[in-house]
Design an enzyme around this catalytic site. Structure first.
Site, mmCIF file in Angstrom:
data_model
loop_
_atom_site.group_PDB
_atom_site.id
_atom_site.type_symbol
_atom_site.label_atom_id
_atom_site.label_comp_id
_atom_site.label_asym_id
_atom_site.label_seq_id
_atom_site.Cartn_x
_atom_site.Cartn_y
_atom_site.Cartn_z
ATOM 1 N N ARG A 50 0.979 -1.064 -0.106
ATOM 2 C CA ARG A 50 -0.095 0.055 -0.089
ATOM 3 C C ARG A 50 0.963 1.245 -0.014
ATOM 4 O O ARG A 50 0.340 2.416 -0.120
ATOM 5 C CB ARG A 50 -1.020 0.078 1.230
ATOM 6 N N GLY A 51 2.092 1.156 0.072
ATOM 7 C CA GLY A 51 2.893 2.229 0.408
ATOM 8 C C GLY A 51 3.150 3.129 -0.674
ATOM 9 O O GLY A 51 3.388 4.375 -0.481
ATOM 10 N N ASP A 106 7.284 2.525 -2.728
ATOM 11 C CA ASP A 106 7.570 3.692 -2.181
ATOM 12 C C ASP A 106 8.931 4.023 -1.645
ATOM 13 O O ASP A 106 9.411 4.893 -1.600
ATOM 14 C CB ASP A 106 6.841 3.654 -0.945
ATOM 15 N N ASP A 109 14.805 -0.626 -0.213
ATOM 16 C CA ASP A 109 15.741 -1.055 1.015
ATOM 17 C C ASP A 109 16.664 -2.112 0.585
ATOM 18 O O ASP A 109 17.817 -1.723 0.018
ATOM 19 C CB ASP A 109 14.672 -1.446 2.413
ATOM 20 N N THR A 110 16.284 -3.313 0.982
ATOM 21 C CA THR A 110 17.334 -4.368 0.232
ATOM 22 C C THR A 110 17.403 -4.714 -1.089
ATOM 23 O O THR A 110 18.362 -5.116 -1.953
ATOM 24 C CB THR A 110 16.894 -5.758 1.006
ATOM 25 N N ASN A 112 14.968 -6.404 -2.625
ATOM 26 C CA ASN A 112 14.248 -7.727 -2.949
ATOM 27 C C ASN A 112 12.906 -7.471 -3.564
ATOM 28 O O ASN A 112 12.729 -8.293 -4.449
ATOM 29 C CB ASN A 112 14.207 -8.260 -1.457
ATOM 30 N N LEU A 114 11.611 -4.951 -5.405
ATOM 31 C CA LEU A 114 11.687 -4.303 -6.862
ATOM 32 C C LEU A 114 12.379 -5.589 -7.700
ATOM 33 O O LEU A 114 11.780 -5.702 -8.746
ATOM 34 C CB LEU A 114 12.497 -3.230 -6.832
ATOM 35 N N LYS A 137 17.200 3.480 -0.019
ATOM 36 C CA LYS A 137 18.151 3.461 0.984
ATOM 37 C C LYS A 137 19.523 2.663 0.558
ATOM 38 O O LYS A 137 19.753 1.492 0.584
ATOM 39 C CB LYS A 137 17.642 2.606 2.359
HETATM 40 P P1 IMP Z 1 13.045 -4.243 0.007
HETATM 41 O O1 IMP Z 1 12.297 -5.433 -0.366
HETATM 42 O O2 IMP Z 1 14.023 -4.727 1.218
HETATM 43 O O3 IMP Z 1 13.713 -3.318 -0.894
HETATM 44 O O4 IMP Z 1 11.988 -3.571 0.937
HETATM 45 C C1 IMP Z 1 11.218 -2.616 0.366
HETATM 46 C C2 IMP Z 1 9.796 -2.589 1.000
HETATM 47 O O5 IMP Z 1 9.993 -2.651 2.314
HETATM 48 C C3 IMP Z 1 9.038 -1.452 0.761
HETATM 49 O O6 IMP Z 1 7.953 -1.625 -0.374
HETATM 50 C C4 IMP Z 1 8.545 -0.875 1.997
HETATM 51 O O7 IMP Z 1 7.081 -1.469 2.299
HETATM 52 C C5 IMP Z 1 9.067 -1.497 3.089
HETATM 53 N N1 IMP Z 1 10.236 -0.395 3.686
HETATM 54 C C6 IMP Z 1 11.661 -0.386 3.605
HETATM 55 N N2 IMP Z 1 12.360 0.343 4.588
HETATM 56 C C7 IMP Z 1 11.203 1.178 5.029
HETATM 57 C C8 IMP Z 1 10.850 2.161 5.738
HETATM 58 O O8 IMP Z 1 12.015 2.715 6.090
HETATM 59 N N3 IMP Z 1 9.499 2.590 6.156
HETATM 60 C C9 IMP Z 1 8.493 2.081 5.812
HETATM 61 N N4 IMP Z 1 8.426 0.855 4.996
HETATM 62 C C10 IMP Z 1 9.895 0.382 4.375
HETATM 63 MG MG MG Z 2 5.998 -1.685 0.243
#
Ligand code: IMP
Ligand code: MG
Length: 192
Positions: A50-51, A106, A109-110, A112, A114, A137
């Site tokens: 939903r972000g 939104d 982070d890692t 994963n 995307l 990040k």
């Molecule tokens: P990734 O798969 O580790 O890149 O994480 C991405 C998802 O984690 C995003 O779609 C967000 O929903 C959530 N996320 C990562 N960091 C944050 C944060 O600082 N605040 C809120 N949601 C986050």
């Molecule tokens: Mg998200």
């Protein structure tokens, strides 16, 4: 008289991207996308729920091209830590074959989320596929992801606002703010 609290959530540390900065940047991204896709009649914005909702609804207003939208509901997070795997809770409804898809999240982070969703969508033979995220990040990437349209690179803070949440709290803030995690735990207990 008790003065009103500075922020609507007591666990906010500070605003790191203001409402004005977001609007300026979103307008610019909209302009760039309008220009890059000036020859496309089949633009499809694919938002990750939903972000990305607030970001996507603002961004689409700034794109001066015909377009259509769809959504996928995906999750990879519990509390503030990535589980390291991505679950598709609800898939998109339209057929993306032949469409110029822009995948919108939104925050990266890692990487994963995307990475995984991008691979999945490529298997469904869009005409093209680009990625767009409001926040990145950079230091936390664990997989190789490329973001074609990025709002802001930020340090490794946990942030809420402008659609982003911490356990569903904070999405309605019109800016991006960092979370005071110690304060959060005092209020709501340990994060999962
Ligand atoms: P990734 O798969 O580790 O890149 O994480 C991405 C998802 O984690 C995003 O779609 C967000 O929903 C959530 N996320 C990562 N960091 C944050 C944060 O600082 N605040 C809120 N949601 C986050
Ligand atoms: Mg998200």
């Amino acid at each position: 008289m008790v003065s009103a609290p500075k922020y609507p959530y007591p666990f906010i540390d500070e605003v790191i991207v203001t409402e004005e900065e977001i609007h300026e940047r979103v307008s610019l991204l909209g302009k760039r996308i309008s220009e890059d896709y000036k020859n496309s009649e089949k633009i499809l914005l694919m938002g990750l729920l939903r972000g990305s909702v607030m970001f996507m609804t603002d961004l689409m207003r700034k794109i001066q091209r015909p377009l259509t939208i769809d959504f996928m509901l995906v999750s990879s997070y519990a509390g503030t830590s990535s589980r390291g795997f991505v679950r598709i809770d609800s898939d998109h409804k339209s057929n993306i074959h032949g469409w110029d898809v822009i995948l919108i999240d939104d925050i990266v982070d890692t990487g994963n989320t995307l990475y995984t969703v991008r691979k999945l969508l490529l298997d469904r033979s869009p005409n093209s596929l680009k990625t767009c995220a409001l926040l990145d990040k950079v230091d936390r990437h664990r997989v190789d992801v490329h973001i074609d349209y990025l709002g802001f690179a930020i340090p490794d803070y946990f942030v809420v606002g402008y659609g982003l949440d911490l356990d569903e709290k904070g999405r309605n803030l019109p800016y991006i703010a960092s979370v005071d995690l110690a304060r959060y735990q005092e209020l709501y207990g340990d994060l999962t």
